[in-house]
Write a protein that holds these residues in place. Sequence first.
Motif, PDB file in Angstrom:
ATOM      1  N   GLY A   1       0.804  -1.228   0.000  1.00 49.16           N
ATOM      2  CA  GLY A   1       0.000   0.000   0.000  1.00 49.16           C
ATOM      3  C   GLY A   1       0.824   1.260   0.000  1.00 49.16           C
ATOM      4  O   GLY A   1       0.342   2.324  -0.408  1.00 49.16           O
ATOM      5  N   GLY A   2       2.079   1.170   0.482  1.00 50.40           N
ATOM      6  CA  GLY A   2       2.970   2.322   0.455  1.00 50.40           C
ATOM      7  C   GLY A   2       2.402   3.555   1.131  1.00 50.40           C
ATOM      8  O   GLY A   2       1.516   3.484   1.991  1.00 50.40           O
ATOM      9  N   THR A   3       2.904   4.716   0.729  1.00 53.84           N
ATOM     10  CA  THR A   3       2.424   5.980   1.277  1.00 53.84           C
ATOM     11  C   THR A   3       0.968   6.221   0.894  1.00 53.84           C
ATOM     12  O   THR A   3       0.231   6.915   1.611  1.00 53.84           O
ATOM     13  CB  THR A   3       3.305   7.140   0.782  1.00 53.84           C
ATOM     14  N   THR A   4       0.529   5.636  -0.217  1.00 56.89           N
ATOM     15  CA  THR A   4      -0.869   5.797  -0.637  1.00 56.89           C
ATOM     16  C   THR A   4      -1.833   5.384   0.468  1.00 56.89           C
ATOM     17  O   THR A   4      -2.839   6.058   0.731  1.00 56.89           O
ATOM     18  CB  THR A   4      -1.139   4.958  -1.894  1.00 56.89           C
ATOM     19  N   ALA A   5      -1.531   4.273   1.141  1.00 60.53           N
ATOM     20  CA  ALA A   5      -2.428   3.769   2.188  1.00 60.53           C
ATOM     21  C   ALA A   5      -2.499   4.696   3.391  1.00 60.53           C
ATOM     22  O   ALA A   5      -3.470   4.649   4.153  1.00 60.53           O
ATOM     23  CB  ALA A   5      -1.990   2.374   2.624  1.00 60.53           C
ATOM     24  N   THR A   6      -1.496   5.538   3.584  1.00 64.15           N
ATOM     25  CA  THR A   6      -1.477   6.450   4.732  1.00 64.15           C
ATOM     26  C   THR A   6      -2.003   7.836   4.374  1.00 64.15           C
ATOM     27  O   THR A   6      -2.075   8.712   5.230  1.00 64.15           O
ATOM     28  CB  THR A   6      -0.052   6.593   5.279  1.00 64.15           C
ATOM     29  N   SER A   7      -2.363   8.038   3.122  1.00 64.66           N
ATOM     30  CA  SER A   7      -2.716   9.365   2.619  1.00 64.66           C
ATOM     31  C   SER A   7      -4.209   9.641   2.705  1.00 64.66           C
ATOM     32  O   SER A   7      -5.003   8.798   3.116  1.00 64.66           O
ATOM     33  CB  SER A   7      -2.279   9.478   1.154  1.00 64.66           C
ATOM     34  N   GLY A   8      -4.582  10.844   2.257  1.00 64.98           N
ATOM     35  CA  GLY A   8      -5.993  11.189   2.156  1.00 64.98           C
ATOM     36  C   GLY A   8      -6.686  10.465   1.017  1.00 64.98           C
ATOM     37  O   GLY A   8      -7.917  10.412   0.970  1.00 64.98           O
ATOM     38  N   GLY A   9      -5.914   9.936   0.068  1.00 59.20           N
ATOM     39  CA  GLY A   9      -6.462   9.089  -0.981  1.00 59.20           C
ATOM     40  C   GLY A   9      -7.179   9.796  -2.113  1.00 59.20           C
ATOM     41  O   GLY A   9      -7.862   9.140  -2.902  1.00 59.20           O
ATOM     42  N   VAL A  10      -7.021  11.118  -2.232  1.00 57.27           N
ATOM     43  CA  VAL A  10      -7.701  11.828  -3.321  1.00 57.27           C
ATOM     44  C   VAL A  10      -6.754  12.011  -4.507  1.00 57.27           C
ATOM     45  O   VAL A  10      -5.533  11.964  -4.363  1.00 57.27           O
ATOM     46  CB  VAL A  10      -8.241  13.199  -2.866  1.00 57.27           C
ATOM     47  N   LEU A  11      -7.338  12.220  -5.702  1.00 56.74           N
ATOM     48  CA  LEU A  11      -6.579  12.424  -6.931  1.00 56.74           C
ATOM     49  C   LEU A  11      -7.055  13.694  -7.610  1.00 56.74           C
ATOM     50  O   LEU A  11      -8.267  13.891  -7.807  1.00 56.74           O
ATOM     51  CB  LEU A  11      -6.733  11.244  -7.897  1.00 56.74           C
ATOM     52  N   TRP A  12      -6.121  14.543  -7.995  1.00 57.48           N
ATOM     53  CA  TRP A  12      -6.432  15.775  -8.719  1.00 57.48           C
ATOM     54  C   TRP A  12      -6.445  15.450 -10.204  1.00 57.48           C
ATOM     55  O   TRP A  12      -5.390  15.277 -10.823  1.00 57.48           O
ATOM     56  CB  TRP A  12      -5.391  16.842  -8.388  1.00 57.48           C
TER      57      TRP A  12
ATOM     58  N   HIS B   1     -13.883  21.127  -3.548  1.00 64.22           N
ATOM     59  CA  HIS B   1     -12.513  21.382  -3.110  1.00 64.22           C
ATOM     60  C   HIS B   1     -11.797  22.289  -4.103  1.00 64.22           C
ATOM     61  O   HIS B   1     -11.687  21.972  -5.282  1.00 64.22           O
ATOM     62  CB  HIS B   1     -11.748  20.070  -2.958  1.00 64.22           C
ATOM     63  N   PRO B   2     -11.270  23.434  -3.640  1.00 67.38           N
ATOM     64  CA  PRO B   2     -10.601  24.363  -4.556  1.00 67.38           C
ATOM     65  C   PRO B   2      -9.150  23.966  -4.811  1.00 67.38           C
ATOM     66  O   PRO B   2      -8.526  23.261  -4.017  1.00 67.38           O
ATOM     67  CB  PRO B   2     -10.665  25.697  -3.803  1.00 67.38           C
ATOM     68  N   ASP B   3      -8.610  24.427  -5.928  1.00 70.50           N
ATOM     69  CA  ASP B   3      -7.192  24.254  -6.216  1.00 70.50           C
ATOM     70  C   ASP B   3      -6.365  25.057  -5.224  1.00 70.50           C
ATOM     71  O   ASP B   3      -6.881  25.937  -4.512  1.00 70.50           O
ATOM     72  CB  ASP B   3      -6.879  24.706  -7.644  1.00 70.50           C
TER      73      ASP B   3
ATOM     74  N   GLY C   1      -6.708  29.966 -14.456  1.00 68.12           N
ATOM     75  CA  GLY C   1      -7.031  28.572 -14.700  1.00 68.12           C
ATOM     76  C   GLY C   1      -7.367  27.799 -13.448  1.00 68.12           C
ATOM     77  O   GLY C   1      -7.827  26.651 -13.522  1.00 68.12           O
ATOM     78  N   SER C   2      -7.147  28.389 -12.271  1.00 73.36           N
ATOM     79  CA  SER C   2      -7.506  27.728 -11.019  1.00 73.36           C
ATOM     80  C   SER C   2      -9.013  27.546 -10.956  1.00 73.36           C
ATOM     81  O   SER C   2      -9.780  28.373 -11.452  1.00 73.36           O
ATOM     82  CB  SER C   2      -7.022  28.570  -9.845  1.00 73.36           C
ATOM     83  N   SER C   3      -9.450  26.436 -10.323  1.00 76.74           N
ATOM     84  CA  SER C   3     -10.875  26.150 -10.288  1.00 76.74           C
ATOM     85  C   SER C   3     -11.219  25.315  -9.057  1.00 76.74           C
ATOM     86  O   SER C   3     -10.413  25.196  -8.128  1.00 76.74           O
ATOM     87  CB  SER C   3     -11.274  25.410 -11.574  1.00 76.74           C
ATOM     88  N   LYS C   4     -12.404  24.719  -9.061  1.00 68.04           N
ATOM     89  CA  LYS C   4     -12.859  23.825  -8.004  1.00 68.04           C
ATOM     90  C   LYS C   4     -13.321  22.507  -8.623  1.00 68.04           C
ATOM     91  O   LYS C   4     -13.590  22.428  -9.821  1.00 68.04           O
ATOM     92  CB  LYS C   4     -14.049  24.428  -7.249  1.00 68.04           C
ATOM     93  N   GLY C   5     -13.404  21.474  -7.777  1.00 68.75           N
ATOM     94  CA  GLY C   5     -14.084  20.261  -8.181  1.00 68.75           C
ATOM     95  C   GLY C   5     -13.320  19.329  -9.092  1.00 68.75           C
ATOM     96  O   GLY C   5     -13.914  18.504  -9.779  1.00 68.75           O
ATOM     97  N   ARG C   6     -11.989  19.416  -9.106  1.00 65.50           N
ATOM     98  CA  ARG C   6     -11.183  18.554  -9.977  1.00 65.50           C
ATOM     99  C   ARG C   6     -10.712  17.285  -9.261  1.00 65.50           C
ATOM    100  O   ARG C   6      -9.856  16.576  -9.775  1.00 65.50           O
ATOM    101  CB  ARG C   6      -9.978  19.341 -10.488  1.00 65.50           C
TER     102      ARG C   6
ATOM    103  N   ALA D   1      -5.279  19.323  -4.145  1.00 63.89           N
ATOM    104  CA  ALA D   1      -5.305  18.124  -3.305  1.00 63.89           C
ATOM    105  C   ALA D   1      -5.289  16.874  -4.175  1.00 63.89           C
ATOM    106  O   ALA D   1      -6.086  16.740  -5.100  1.00 63.89           O
ATOM    107  CB  ALA D   1      -6.550  18.138  -2.426  1.00 63.89           C
ATOM    108  N   GLY D   2      -4.383  15.957  -3.873  1.00 65.58           N
ATOM    109  CA  GLY D   2      -4.302  14.719  -4.635  1.00 65.58           C
ATOM    110  C   GLY D   2      -3.453  14.791  -5.878  1.00 65.58           C
ATOM    111  O   GLY D   2      -3.407  13.829  -6.657  1.00 65.58           O
ATOM    112  N   ALA D   3      -2.748  15.898  -6.090  1.00 64.30           N
ATOM    113  CA  ALA D   3      -1.881  15.991  -7.269  1.00 64.30           C
ATOM    114  C   ALA D   3      -0.765  14.959  -7.206  1.00 64.30           C
ATOM    115  O   ALA D   3      -0.326  14.438  -8.243  1.00 64.30           O
ATOM    116  CB  ALA D   3      -1.304  17.401  -7.391  1.00 64.30           C
ATOM    117  N   THR D   4      -0.284  14.645  -6.007  1.00 62.02           N
ATOM    118  CA  THR D   4       0.795  13.663  -5.878  1.00 62.02           C
ATOM    119  C   THR D   4       0.328  12.277  -6.314  1.00 62.02           C
ATOM    120  O   THR D   4       0.971  11.614  -7.133  1.00 62.02           O
ATOM    121  CB  THR D   4       1.282  13.591  -4.427  1.00 62.02           C
ATOM    122  N   ILE D   5      -0.801  11.814  -5.777  1.00 60.68           N
ATOM    123  CA  ILE D   5      -1.292  10.477  -6.114  1.00 60.68           C
ATOM    124  C   ILE D   5      -1.758  10.429  -7.569  1.00 60.68           C
ATOM    125  O   ILE D   5      -1.545   9.426  -8.271  1.00 60.68           O
ATOM    126  CB  ILE D   5      -2.425  10.050  -5.169  1.00 60.68           C
ATOM    127  N   ALA D   6      -2.380  11.497  -8.045  1.00 61.89           N
ATOM    128  CA  ALA D   6      -2.825  11.523  -9.436  1.00 61.89           C
ATOM    129  C   ALA D   6      -1.644  11.415 -10.384  1.00 61.89           C
ATOM    130  O   ALA D   6      -1.703  10.675 -11.385  1.00 61.89           O
ATOM    131  CB  ALA D   6      -3.611  12.801  -9.709  1.00 61.89           C
TER     132      ALA D   6
END
Length: 548
Positions: free
Chosen positions: A41-52, A118-120, A127-132, A522-527
């Motif tokens: 599961g790595g760091t993913t299992a310890t994270s918030g688990g969201v993807l941008w 969730h906002p950027d 180009g910043s937005s919400k809901g991605r 939020a979730g840019a790392t996992i995405a």
Amino acid sequence: MAGDDFNFIVIGSGAAGMVGAITASRGGLKPIIIEKADSWGGTTATSGGVLWVPGNDLMQGQGAGEDPELARSYVHALLGEEAGAREIAKADAFLENAPQMARMLAEEGVDWIRASEHPDYYPGVPGSSKGRIIESAAFDGHRLGARFRSMRLADLDLPAINSGQFATLTRAWTSPRLFVEAARTVICHLLRKLRGQKPLGNGRALAASLMNIVLKRDIPIRLSTRLVDLVVEDGAVTGVIVEREGRREKLDGPAGVLLAAGGFAQNKALRRELQGRDQSWSNAIPEDEGDAFQAAGAIGAASELTDDCWWMPSIQISPELNGLVLALRALPGSIIVNACGERYMNEARSYMTTGRVMYENGAASERHWLILDGRFLKRYIFADVSKKAIRKKMMDNGYLKRADTIADLAGQCGIDPSQLEATVGRFNQFARAGKDGDFGRGETDYDRYWADPAHSPNPSLGEISRPPFWAAVIRPGDLGTNGGIKTDCHGRVLNVEGRPIAGLYAAGNSSGSPFGHAYPGAGATIAAAATFGYLSGSFAARRNSNVA
């Protein structure tokens, strides 16, 4: 590893590794996952688990579709004018393929839900937005059978919440509605357990959803097996040398090797060499020691962005343990001060920005403090400072101070009392007026996302005036390193001359971020990890098909 039939080797079992293995399997390869830890599961299992994922299918389906050029302009602005053709190509590859990656996983069985509001992280950038943001729905860990027992944090007993519930649960004491919502969450968790389920949320839900696909595809996984070296034949990577229980073995991977084993956040020597840091406060998993980075470097791989990390302000609980500081910084009634007792930033900005600003202002070499009052701790709920046992541990370790006056609190922190009194007094004036005249806290969508909408006139500004007063040591912590092995837009590892090393790929924190020094949302790392796992697995499958 007799009995295993594989031709593509994946190092690491987080999102990057599992998505890479799944994609390779769909493309006709026979992958195997090699994991250093005794849990997957790595760091993913310890994270918030969201993807941008800008332009994801859920946005389209809910009538919130967007012009792809909007996200492209945003990411390009974050990269800056100094970005070269390779950097731009990597960012564009992410934007084009992230929705396809998510769609592929949905086809394989991942149940995505959307965090619509969730906002950027850079609200002022074009180009910043919400809901991605998307995330896995709650998952019953028992669906994995015996494999669940070896999951990282398998024994953790927490309600299976989604990202949108973090902020509301924090404010559960502030209204009857939120209290009922929190109680319903806990009751649902207990009922699921009574029905024999193991409800998982956040990063554990994502990791378990991916493992469910791995199991369905009969992809083997080997735990407690460390990468030692890469095998190179005729200029191409064709296998690895691994070690298990003191014994080394060569594994053949003629279709290639994907390095998805994280960065080097827990390697003190590498952090000192590459980042000039004698001390860091990382929340990365203990196994994040740079094995893949060093193995790739040993065969001539280039590196990039190694001086940076995914910043995350953290309170110090003990010499070995940190606690993440997310909503604490944005809610009314808290500030951060330096060793002189002065505010120096908008505390409610993204954790990436806040951590970096803390580091640039000396928080790695001196103690900075998160200042709260008694009303704050009674009104808001946190995993760490709300628990008396953890507060006692922090106080015993000297990381938390308590006093009946600001002057006494300052004295305990080694701060000039008159300076801290002046800082708090000035902030209280801003709180009453509803406008932060120094740093503009509470003026953006992101600031207000983690704040208290029931508090006025500014949901992020509240007076620090009711004793007892508290001061917690806050560090410029991180979630891991965001630089590593240099790659191209296909996930191929590049050598020091800028040419691809045949058969070698990297994704996630093993590679350099496609966003440079920025953290789009939020979730840019996992995405990014999942997308470049997808790209790597896809390219390896095409390459093997062409060779065959």
